[in-house]
Structures are given as C-alpha cells and as structure tokens.
Design a protein around this motif. Structure first.
Motif, PDB file in Angstrom:
ATOM      1  N   TYR A 221       0.856  -1.184   0.000  1.00 23.44           N
ATOM      2  CA  TYR A 221       0.000   0.000   0.000  1.00 23.44           C
ATOM      3  C   TYR A 221       0.897   1.240   0.000  1.00 23.44           C
ATOM      4  O   TYR A 221       2.107   1.179   0.295  1.00 23.44           O
ATOM      5  CB  TYR A 221      -0.918   0.012   1.237  1.00 23.44           C
ATOM      6  CG  TYR A 221      -0.187   0.161   2.545  1.00 23.44           C
ATOM      7  CD1 TYR A 221       0.068   1.427   3.099  1.00 23.44           C
ATOM      8  CD2 TYR A 221       0.256  -0.964   3.241  1.00 23.44           C
ATOM      9  CE1 TYR A 221       0.739   1.553   4.293  1.00 23.44           C
ATOM     10  CE2 TYR A 221       0.933  -0.832   4.437  1.00 23.44           C
ATOM     11  CZ  TYR A 221       1.166   0.421   4.958  1.00 23.44           C
ATOM     12  OH  TYR A 221       1.841   0.554   6.150  1.00 23.44           O
ATOM     13  N   VAL A 222       0.298   2.340  -0.345  1.00 29.11           N
ATOM     14  CA  VAL A 222       0.967   3.641  -0.298  1.00 29.11           C
ATOM     15  C   VAL A 222       0.049   4.604   0.441  1.00 29.11           C
ATOM     16  O   VAL A 222      -1.150   4.370   0.584  1.00 29.11           O
ATOM     17  CB  VAL A 222       1.273   4.165  -1.727  1.00 29.11           C
ATOM     18  CG1 VAL A 222       2.296   3.285  -2.424  1.00 29.11           C
ATOM     19  CG2 VAL A 222       0.004   4.294  -2.547  1.00 29.11           C
ATOM     20  N   GLY A 225      -1.182   5.407   5.792  1.00 28.97           N
ATOM     21  CA  GLY A 225      -1.348   4.233   6.649  1.00 28.97           C
ATOM     22  C   GLY A 225      -1.927   3.068   5.888  1.00 28.97           C
ATOM     23  O   GLY A 225      -2.353   3.192   4.729  1.00 28.97           O
ATOM     24  N   PRO A 226      -1.970   1.909   6.528  1.00 28.71           N
ATOM     25  CA  PRO A 226      -2.522   0.728   5.859  1.00 28.71           C
ATOM     26  C   PRO A 226      -4.022   0.834   5.694  1.00 28.71           C
ATOM     27  O   PRO A 226      -4.711   1.436   6.525  1.00 28.71           O
ATOM     28  CB  PRO A 226      -2.138  -0.425   6.796  1.00 28.71           C
ATOM     29  CG  PRO A 226      -2.015   0.208   8.140  1.00 28.71           C
ATOM     30  CD  PRO A 226      -1.498   1.599   7.886  1.00 28.71           C
ATOM     31  N   PRO A 227      -4.562   0.231   4.644  1.00 32.18           N
ATOM     32  CA  PRO A 227      -6.020   0.250   4.473  1.00 32.18           C
ATOM     33  C   PRO A 227      -6.731  -0.544   5.553  1.00 32.18           C
ATOM     34  O   PRO A 227      -6.127  -1.311   6.306  1.00 32.18           O
ATOM     35  CB  PRO A 227      -6.215  -0.366   3.085  1.00 32.18           C
ATOM     36  CG  PRO A 227      -4.897  -0.221   2.405  1.00 32.18           C
ATOM     37  CD  PRO A 227      -3.874  -0.333   3.481  1.00 32.18           C
ATOM     38  N   THR A 228      -8.021  -0.351   5.618  1.00 38.47           N
ATOM     39  CA  THR A 228      -8.809  -1.016   6.655  1.00 38.47           C
ATOM     40  C   THR A 228      -8.989  -2.499   6.376  1.00 38.47           C
ATOM     41  O   THR A 228      -8.914  -3.334   7.286  1.00 38.47           O
ATOM     42  CB  THR A 228     -10.185  -0.343   6.770  1.00 38.47           C
ATOM     43  OG1 THR A 228     -10.001   1.055   6.995  1.00 38.47           O
ATOM     44  CG2 THR A 228     -10.999  -0.953   7.904  1.00 38.47           C
ATOM     45  N   GLY A 493      -6.115  11.294  -6.458  1.00 40.06           N
ATOM     46  CA  GLY A 493      -6.138  11.777  -5.079  1.00 40.06           C
ATOM     47  C   GLY A 493      -4.904  11.434  -4.272  1.00 40.06           C
ATOM     48  O   GLY A 493      -4.708  12.028  -3.196  1.00 40.06           O
ATOM     49  N   GLU A 494      -4.051  10.499  -4.688  1.00 40.91           N
ATOM     50  CA  GLU A 494      -2.879  10.101  -3.913  1.00 40.91           C
ATOM     51  C   GLU A 494      -1.631  10.223  -4.781  1.00 40.91           C
ATOM     52  O   GLU A 494      -1.406   9.393  -5.678  1.00 40.91           O
ATOM     53  CB  GLU A 494      -3.026   8.654  -3.407  1.00 40.91           C
ATOM     54  CG  GLU A 494      -1.876   8.179  -2.532  1.00 40.91           C
ATOM     55  CD  GLU A 494      -1.685   9.066  -1.314  1.00 40.91           C
ATOM     56  OE1 GLU A 494      -0.545   9.570  -1.138  1.00 40.91           O
ATOM     57  OE2 GLU A 494      -2.656   9.280  -0.554  1.00 40.91           O
ATOM     58  N   PRO A 495      -0.801  11.252  -4.552  1.00 48.07           N
ATOM     59  CA  PRO A 495       0.404  11.412  -5.383  1.00 48.07           C
ATOM     60  C   PRO A 495       1.377  10.246  -5.274  1.00 48.07           C
ATOM     61  O   PRO A 495       2.128   9.970  -6.216  1.00 48.07           O
ATOM     62  CB  PRO A 495       1.021  12.721  -4.878  1.00 48.07           C
ATOM     63  CG  PRO A 495      -0.094  13.439  -4.184  1.00 48.07           C
ATOM     64  CD  PRO A 495      -0.968  12.381  -3.606  1.00 48.07           C
ATOM     65  N   ASP A 496       1.392   9.563  -4.107  1.00 47.52           N
ATOM     66  CA  ASP A 496       2.339   8.452  -3.951  1.00 47.52           C
ATOM     67  C   ASP A 496       2.051   7.310  -4.920  1.00 47.52           C
ATOM     68  O   ASP A 496       2.962   6.619  -5.371  1.00 47.52           O
ATOM     69  CB  ASP A 496       2.297   7.931  -2.511  1.00 47.52           C
ATOM     70  CG  ASP A 496       2.862   8.933  -1.524  1.00 47.52           C
ATOM     71  OD1 ASP A 496       3.574   9.862  -1.983  1.00 47.52           O
ATOM     72  OD2 ASP A 496       2.591   8.795  -0.315  1.00 47.52           O
ATOM     73  N   VAL A 522      -1.666  -2.222  -5.788  1.00 49.63           N
ATOM     74  CA  VAL A 522      -1.146  -1.400  -4.686  1.00 49.63           C
ATOM     75  C   VAL A 522      -2.296  -0.574  -4.112  1.00 49.63           C
ATOM     76  O   VAL A 522      -2.948   0.199  -4.821  1.00 49.63           O
ATOM     77  CB  VAL A 522       0.000  -0.498  -5.181  1.00 49.63           C
ATOM     78  CG1 VAL A 522       0.453   0.440  -4.065  1.00 49.63           C
ATOM     79  CG2 VAL A 522       1.160  -1.338  -5.669  1.00 49.63           C
ATOM     80  N   ARG A 523      -2.530  -0.741  -2.832  1.00 52.06           N
ATOM     81  CA  ARG A 523      -3.733  -0.171  -2.233  1.00 52.06           C
ATOM     82  C   ARG A 523      -3.461   1.194  -1.621  1.00 52.06           C
ATOM     83  O   ARG A 523      -2.331   1.526  -1.273  1.00 52.06           O
ATOM     84  CB  ARG A 523      -4.281  -1.124  -1.173  1.00 52.06           C
ATOM     85  CG  ARG A 523      -4.577  -2.519  -1.710  1.00 52.06           C
ATOM     86  CD  ARG A 523      -5.131  -3.415  -0.629  1.00 52.06           C
ATOM     87  NE  ARG A 523      -4.208  -3.532   0.491  1.00 52.06           N
ATOM     88  CZ  ARG A 523      -4.595  -3.774   1.754  1.00 52.06           C
ATOM     89  NH1 ARG A 523      -5.888  -3.863   2.039  1.00 52.06           N
ATOM     90  NH2 ARG A 523      -3.712  -3.894   2.722  1.00 52.06           N
TER      91      ARG A 523
END
Length: 539
Positions: A221-222, A225-228, A493-496, A522-523
């Motif tokens: 993941y990126v 934090g980790p996803p739920t 929404g997520e640059p990473d 990749v989550r």
C-alpha cells in the motif's frame, strides 16, 4: 546274531550273546559308567564290525566312517546272482526302509566283549582309545574341513567336508562320495598395528556468520497508513446452483502484443467486496477482430451501479453488446482509423454506444427495475494492429480515467465536457484546428436542447452521461492507461500512487502479467472499489 541282510556267523560267534543275557551270570553291581540298552547295542555293533572286517578280503570297506565310537560298517556284499551280476536288495525300490542303528551318546564308553564295563574310578575320565593320526581328540568336535590329503587306511571311506548327515529314520544307501575339493587359501589377515594411530584433533568451530541486515518487507500500500480491509480475498460470493454462469471470478488478467504496442489488462475485485463476499462489479473484455494488419483490438470495461443486486450482470451485458457491435463493423472502423475519418468515427461509435446502453435500459424495464438500478458505465479503446498506424481511439460513457505517461510525467487526458484537458488531441467538433505538434483539436460543447415550452407534460428522462471521445497519435515510449473509477480516483487523489507507477512503468519494456497485476493492486487507504485497467506500451 547276524546283521539284517548278512550271513550267519556261526554258533561260536553267538556265545557272547548268551553270556550277556544269561541269568546265571553274577551281577557285577553298579558301575560309574552308564549301562543302557543303547550302550550294549553300540558294543555289539563294534564287535560285529570287527568280525566282518576280519572276514573280508576285498581291501578297504565301503561303509561310511562316522568318526565316533560304535560306528556301524557297511553291509556285506551279496554273492553273484544267476546272471553273474551283483544284486543289492537294499538298493531296490521295492525294498523296505531300514532303520539306522542308534549311535552311542557322546562321552559313553562301549562295553567290551566280555560284557563288563571297564573299571573307572569315580571323578576320572575313562581311558581314551587309540585314535588314528587324522582323527580329532575325543574332547574336540570334529572339524569337517580338516580332511587328510593322503590315502585312507583300509576300512575307512573318505567323507565329504560338507556332505549330508545320515538320516535318523531314512535309508542308508551307500553312494560314492564326491572328490575332496581343495580349500582355497585364506586371505592373509592384516597385521595388527603395534600402536593405534593418533586421533585427529576435533575441528575448531567456525565463527558465526556476520548478521545480515533484515530485508525490507515490500509494502502493498501507499499513503499515510494501511487500508482497513485485508489485502487478500476473504469471502466468496453467494452462488446459485441453478445459475452458475452468473459467477464472476475475483481477478481477470490478459495481455497481447501487436504491431508497435504491448497490451496489459486486468480486473480485480475491490477490498470491500472481498470482505463482504460480493461479486466483482467491474467487467473486462479484450477481443481481436480480423487478421494481419487489418485486425482491430478492442478493450472494453464497464462498472455496474453501486448497491444493486444485478450490477455485475449489467456490466457484463454492456461489454458483450458493444463487443458484438464493434466486431460486426471492425473492417469499416479499421479503415476509418487509418484514413483519419474522424467525423465518421465519432458519429459511428456514438451510435454503437447509445444502442448498447439502450438495450441495457430495455432490460431493466423487462425486469421491472428503474433505469438507474440496472445501468453501467462503459469505456472502450480501439487499437489497430497495423504497425504503421499509431492512432489510439478512446470512447465511452461514465466515470473513469484516461492517463498518459510521457517523459516520466503523468497527464490526465480524460476528455471533459466544455473544456480541453491535457495535450491537444484529435477530436471532432464544428471547427477543427491544427496544433503546433500536428494534432487536430476539437471539443464537444455538450449543449443540450432546451425543453419545449409548449409541451405541458414532457416525459421525464433521467439525465444521461455525455458521450466521451478522444483520438490521439501515440509517440514511441508513451504509456496510455485507461481505467475505471476504482483506480482513477486514487491516481488523482494520492500522489504516492502515481509516483509508484511512474517508477514501475517508465522502463524500456512493459512489465510481465504478474508484475502488472501487482502494480495495479497497490492499495490506498480510503479507496476499496473494484479496479479495472488497460495499459498500452508504445515501442
């Protein structure tokens, strides 16, 4: 007494028998030696042997020597028969079996002819009889391998070292013994070492290897934090035994290479659907129509409406319908793409898309559902197999994303209503224009017809998604990515995530299928919908 089958020895030879069993003979009393019937028979057998040996004139006997006290000699030869031959009745098959005379137990002393046992003092051994030089001592068991090499004296026959032992109840048929085999010399025994060899010292323990730094655990993941949800599938969708064709696989992966491009396509069930056991709402179709340079590759992906029971069926049906429509018209479509007939392409693909979505709305009416309850978004990509044609055509309806990676930078080239986004593209409109790069720029203003003020009760129609179309000329090294909202939203929404894919897909060669699947999985925390993507690498 005469031996069974032998001749009578005369009255004088039987006097000892009468003396032995005569009642007038005075009892000699107990003796230290055993005096049983077997001992007496052994003594008698020895006497008979002595008498028979004295009467024979033929030299050495044919009996088998046992090497023990009380051995029985072989039978006497019979006189010649009427035919001049020799008849031995004991060798005949009709002759009754003869019992083997018992031998004296080991350690007993045969009684002499007079019937008295020799005087032996208690606690002492009986006198040892005279033995031949080749015979073993009485207290030593005979060695069957120690056979003399010279001729045997008369009255003794050679015995095989490993010959069969005389049967206790069987026949004593004399047979010619086999010649004695020469015993091979025993291998010389190794000389005993005077002193034992020195014991080598134990090896010194090896020093422990240096501690290696722990390998970094790859992150799946990126973000912050980790996803739920769990990263792996948890629950399977509920299956209907009477409608197993309705099942949808968790993941679909495909790929191809034609002309100057390589294609990778994947559709993965989202984390939330995996956790709840819901089917994947996204549908993916990859198909090739035609052969050779005239072939046309279609990539279609659709997403069913959220929170509706038949969302996966609606997405699959719209993909099949658009695929059937494009397949039937693939020859004309390929010609229009190579000839750059942009107006014909836009109008023709618009009609095919409306027809497919119209059939989907008709299916909702047949099922008694609202149009929004049985609907799907649709995004398609047309790729000609001709290596001389680098035109890539995108069209569709609904949310999603269209991105291009060029020079290590992602650009969002999703066509929007009323504006132009990204680099100039080849499109269709009322006033086409040329760009400095040679692309033709158009835009669709998306102006709708106002309602008729003279119609008091117009039929309410749900707002429809505008038709999106874009055609661009690819450059060597470009990467074109078309995806559904499940991947387009985290990319925006997520640059990473965009940075991660930039490092993974900027190489000179496209990734393998497994690597492409891992990259698209990749989550990102907060994004748990299905992901469907198709990427095209230009050589």
């Amino acid at each position: 007494m005469s031996q069974q089958g032998g001749r009578t020895t005369g009255h004088e030879d039987d006097d000892w028998w009468g003396q032995l069993y005569d009642d007038s003979t005075e009892d000699t009393g107990p003796t230290p030696a055993t005096d049983s019937l077997d001992d007496r028979f052994a003594s008698a057998a020895g006497t008979v042997r002595s008498a028979s040996t004295a009467g024979d004139t033929g030299g050495a006997g044919e009996g088998v020597g046992t090497g023990a006290a009380g051995s029985v000699p072989g039978p006497r030869p019979e006189p010649p028969g009427p035919d001049g031959g020799r008849t031995d009745w004991w060798t005949s098959q009709d002759a009754p079996p003869t019992a083997s005379p018992p031998t004296a137990p080991e350690g007993t002393v045969p009684r002499p002819r007079g019937g008295r046992a020799p005087d032996v003092t208690p606690g002492t051994h009986p006198p040892e009889r005279h033995r031949a030089p080749w015979e073993p001592p009485s207290d030593t068991p005979p060695d069957p391998t120690n056979v003399p090499s010279g001729p045997l004296p008369p009255g003794f026959a050679e015995r095989a070292p490993h010959g069969p032992a005389p049967s206790a109840t069987g026949d004593h048929t004399p047979t010619k013994p086999p010649p004695a085999a020469s015993k091979p010399p025993a291998p010389p025994s190794p000389p005993a070492p005077s002193t034992p060899p020195p014991t080598p010292p134990p090896p010194s323990p090896l020093p422990p290897p240096p501690a290696l730094p722990p390998r970094p655990t790859p992150k799946d993941y990126v973000g912050s934090g980790p996803p739920t949800y769990d990263a792996q599938p948890t629950a399977l969708p509920l299956a209907d035994p009477d409608d197993l064709d309705d099942l949808v696989a968790d993941t679909v992966l495909d790929g191809a290479r034609y002309g100057a491009f390589a294609l990778r396509a994947v559709s993965v069930r989202g984390d939330s659907a995996r956790y709840r056991g819901e089917p994947r709402r996204d549908s993916l179709l990859t198909a090739r129509f035609g052969t050779g340079d005239d072939a046309l590759i279609l990539v279609a992906m659709a997403t069913g409406a959220r929170a509706t029971p038949g969302a996966h069926r609606a997405a699959a049906e719209v993909c099949r319908w658009i695929g059937r429509a494009v397949g039937r018209s693939h020859v004309r479509l390929a010609q229009d793409i190579r000839a750059a007939r942009r107006g014909d392409l836009k109008s023709g693909l618009h009609r095919l898309t409306d027809r497919s979505l119209g059939r989907l709305r008709a299916g909702a009416a047949e099922q008694g559902l609202e149009p929004d309850e049985y609907a799907a978004t649709l995004r398609c990509l047309l790729l000609p197999a001709d290596p001389a044609c680098r035109t890539r055509v995108f069209f569709g309806v609904g949310a999603g994303g269209l991105f291009r990676l060029r020079g290590g930078v992602w650009r969002d080239i999703e066509p929007r209503v009323g504006e132009v986004a990204g680099e100039p593209v080849v499109g269709f409109g009322s006033l086409p224009a040329e760009t400095p790069e040679g692309d033709r720029l158009t835009m669709d203003l998306g102006i709708t017809t106002p309602p008729n003020p003279y119609d008091p009760d117009p039929d309410p129609e749900p707002p429809r998604e505008p038709f999106r179309f874009r055609a661009s000329v690819a450059r060597p090294g470009d990467t074109l990515l078309m995806c559904t909202g499940g991947l387009a939203e985290p990319l925006r929404g997520e640059p990473d995530l965009s940075a991660h894919l930039t490092g993974r897909w900027s190489g000179p060669t496209p990734p393998a299928l497994a690597a492409f699947l891992a990259d698209t999985q990749v989550r990102v925390k907060g994004y748990a919908d299905d992901r469907t993507a198709a990427a095209v690498w230009e050589a």
